[in-house]
Design an enzyme around this catalytic site. Structure first.
Site, PDB file in Angstrom:
ATOM      1  N   SER A  32       0.870  -1.182   0.000  1.00 12.25           N
ATOM      2  CA  SER A  32       0.000   0.000   0.000  1.00 12.25           C
ATOM      3  C   SER A  32       0.906   1.231   0.000  1.00 12.25           C
ATOM      4  O   SER A  32       2.087   1.140   0.381  1.00 12.25           O
ATOM      5  CB  SER A  32      -0.855  -0.003   1.266  1.00 12.25           C
ATOM      6  OG  SER A  32      -1.444   1.270   1.461  1.00 12.25           O
ATOM      7  N   TYR A  83      -1.977  -0.750  10.365  1.00 16.93           N
ATOM      8  CA  TYR A  83      -2.095  -1.062   8.934  1.00 16.93           C
ATOM      9  C   TYR A  83      -0.792  -0.712   8.207  1.00 16.93           C
ATOM     10  O   TYR A  83      -0.250  -1.517   7.446  1.00 16.93           O
ATOM     11  CB  TYR A  83      -3.274  -0.278   8.344  1.00 16.93           C
ATOM     12  CG  TYR A  83      -3.518  -0.563   6.874  1.00 16.93           C
ATOM     13  CD1 TYR A  83      -4.157  -1.723   6.476  1.00 16.93           C
ATOM     14  CD2 TYR A  83      -3.113   0.345   5.888  1.00 16.93           C
ATOM     15  CE1 TYR A  83      -4.394  -1.991   5.126  1.00 16.93           C
ATOM     16  CE2 TYR A  83      -3.344   0.089   4.547  1.00 16.93           C
ATOM     17  CZ  TYR A  83      -3.983  -1.073   4.168  1.00 16.93           C
ATOM     18  OH  TYR A  83      -4.201  -1.337   2.836  1.00 16.93           O
TER      19      TYR A  83
END
Ligand code: NAD
Length: 599
Positions: free
Chosen positions: A469, A482
């Site tokens: 990501s 995350y």
């Protein structure tokens, strides 16, 4: 060896030479007579044994024939050597072998290196018309087409064409060397002949094992006449009518040190409906990628037979179609985790459209099945759904074993399954940390560990994609867990890439930015009430919808990344911008990390 026993050898006479011919896949059963015959022709400085691993794989379905080209292996050499290796004589040999092994039916021809150079002659000469059903060319251009390629670039030079000429000229150094008298023979019969097996093993990263034949020095000395008898003359006076009279499949290794991919740019002119395949490998595909070659040959031979066998015009299922994705991924086995939704589903579809076989893995059985079903409709020759939680080590082990036994070793693995978790560090509970690391990091570790092992053991390369990501390099006070999981995935990908490079396995980390998927509807927000959780989810879903970056674009970037073997693929403009900023001004990123997100 295989279900069809050892190869049987026999001799076939062609003019003044005796050719040693080996046949696989014929046991004298009634159905053997109906099997299509596939003739594999070897290159320089090889003998027919270079094809052994491919022949064994094809022997279950076809009558497979190999022969030692004149002057090589156990075939006798012409006397005198000079003039004895002209393409016309090699065509006589091919016809003699074809008549001996398949007198009543035309054959499927496959050539590697000089076997392919000859193959082009056979597939374009008038007198072989009707004897060849299909031709698969691997790393060996037609000398006639090559001659026209050079002439065209010399007559209409542009900077790009001149660069192409110079590039191929530099790759052809060994062709000039082989034109010198006597020296190549001395070198091959001396140190070069002794060192060659080791040199080849090192350069091509061949699995350990003996060199296929002990006749190498003699084969290589004789084979120098292939070049001397043909190259100069054909390049200077290429045939104007060198059109293929059978469907052609071209398999090009993208890392061939001897042949530029540009050589084949104009090939559709000579072989209408040409089917192209590319593979990231070096020159000796019959030894380094026998499984992939056998699959592509099987597919092409079967499609040609289904189309009526021997028709000269390209038939349905045979046409070149197809663009770079189909060239590279057609027929490959691709496993995608988190394939039930969003980026994973779009990725499975993109590979399906390229003609890959798909294993769609998700913890949600229904959505995984739907993806597999739609993938088949989009063109995947096979698509299967598997219900697995990627964080479950044992379940992943079972999956890896099942996929290997039922479908084979995965060519491309996409570790994509992931979940979102938002909230500051002090608000995030140990359970929430565990869950996000279990899925986003451990899921990737399990996938890489199990499938990379299979790829390495198979020894025929592959590719692993891990979905990280932009959060992997973009710190934020709102996403500590995350971002940590994704930063770990990015670093794991880089380390693995370094480790697996020597096995011909590429590793790519994909870093999307904000993509309009279901992730916002399932993401957790730490430290808030259930009611607040719902409010934040619908707010973030709305923002992602407004941003509206489609997962299909991420899939496209992902496939391109595999084609280029890119290390990191930042996808959306914000992901690319943040990556640039992380390099140019990490302080600016740190300042931004303190801001509250717009949620
Ligand atoms: P999504 O929620 O639409 O799809 C994720 C899929 O993974 C779902 O089908 C889900 O069932 C499956 N999944 C979740 N946990 C699983 C598990 N433990 N085992 C098996 N399957 C599981 O989300 P998406 O946006 O397509 O996300 C795909 C990947 O992309 C994730 O790794 C995500 O972190 C990453 N990513 C997404 C974005 C974005 O903006 N959407 C941005 C950057 C990175």
């Amino acid at each position: 060896m295989n279900g069809n026993g050892e190869a049987r050898e026999r001799w076939v006479r062609s003019g003044d030479v005796e050719l040693c011919v080996a046949e696989y896949g014929m046991e004298g059963k009634e159905e053997d007579a109906r099997r299509p015959t596939v003739v594999l022709v070897h290159g320089y400085p090889d003998s027919k044994e270079v094809w052994s691993s491919v022949a064994e794989r094809l022997a279950d379905r076809f009558h497979v024939v190999l022969y030692d080209v004149r002057g090589h292996g156990r075939s006798s050499a012409p006397r005198p050597l000079r003039g004895g290796f002209r393409l016309e004589k090699l065509t006589d040999d091919f016809l003699a072998v074809a008549d001996a092994v398949s007198p009543d039916r035309p054959v499927h021809l496959v050539g590697h290196d000089w076997g392919s150079v000859q193959g082009w002659e056979f597939a374009t000469a008038k007198r072989t018309e009707g004897r060849i059903v299909s031709f698969t060319s691997v790393s060996g251009p037609s000398l006639d087409h090559f001659g026209h390629w050079i002439k065209h670039r010399m007559r209409h030079p542009t900077p790009r064409r001149v660069a192409q000429l110079l590039g191929q000229g530099a790759r052809s150094w060994y062709v000039y060397a082989l034109h010198t008298p006597v020296l190549p023979e001395l070198a091959w019969r001396g140190a070069l002949g002794r060192q060659w097996p080791r040199m080849l093993a090192r350069v091509e990263k061949l699995p350990p094992g003996e060199y296929p034949t002990p006749s190498l020095p003699q084969d290589a000395a004789h084979g120098a006449w292939l070049y001397r008898d043909n190259v100069r003359e054909r390049l200077a006076h290429p045939r104007a009518d060198a059109y293929a009279h059978a469907p052609v499949q071209l398999i090009t290794p993208s890392g061939d040190p001897f042949l530029s991919e540009r050589l084949y740019d104009d090939l559709d002119r000579w072989a209408p409906g040409l089917r192209r395949r590319t593979v990231p490998a070096k020159h000796w595909l019959p030894r380094t990628r026998p499984g992939q070659l056998a699959e592509w040959i099987t597919e092409f031979v079967t499609a040609t037979e289904d189309a009526g066998g021997g028709t000269t015009s390209p038939a349905k299922g045979l046409t070149g179609d197809c663009g770079p994705f189909a060239e590279r991924f057609g027929g490959q086995l691709v496993l995608v985790t988190g394939a039930g939704s969003g980026i994973g589903r779009a990725t499975a579809f993109a590979f399906a459209e390229a003609g890959a076989r798909i294993v769609a893995v998700d913890r949600d059985a229904e959505t995984a099945s739907r993806t597999a079903e739609l993938a088949r409709l989009l063109g995947a020759p096979g698509a299967w759904a598997e219900t697995v939680d990627v964080s479950d080590e044992q379940a992943m082990e079972k999956l890896a074993e099942k996929v290997r036994t039922e479908h084979g070793v995965v060519d491309v693995l996409v570790n994509n399954a992931g979940i979102g978790l938002s909230g500051t560090f002090l608000d995030t509970s140990p359970e929430e940390w565990r869950r996000v690391l279990d899925v986003n990091l451990w899921g990737v570790i399990h996938g890489c560990r199990l499938f990379a092992r299979q790829m390495v053991d198979r020894g025929q390369g592959g590719h692993i994609v891990n979905t990280a990501s932009a959060a992997a390099y973009l710190p934020s006070r709102a996403l500590p867990a995350y971002s940590t999981s994704k930063a770990a995935v990015l670093m794991l990908s880089e380390c693995l890439r370094a480790e697996l490079a020597e096995h011909g396995i590429g590793v790519t980390a994909v870093c999307p930015g904000f993509v309009n998927t279901n992730i916002t509807a399932t993401a957790r927000f730490a430290g808030v009430t259930e009611k607040e959780q719902e409010r934040l989810r619908s707010k973030s879903s709305r923002l992602y919808r407004i941003r509206n970056y489609p997962p299909e674009k991420v899939a496209g970037a992902l496939l391109h990344g595999v084609l280029r073997n890119a290390a990191v693929v930042p996808v959306t403009p914000e992901a690319r911008g943040a990556r640039l900023l992380a390099r140019l001004s990490p302080r600016a990123l740190r300042a931004m990390a303190r801001l509250d997100p717009p949620l």
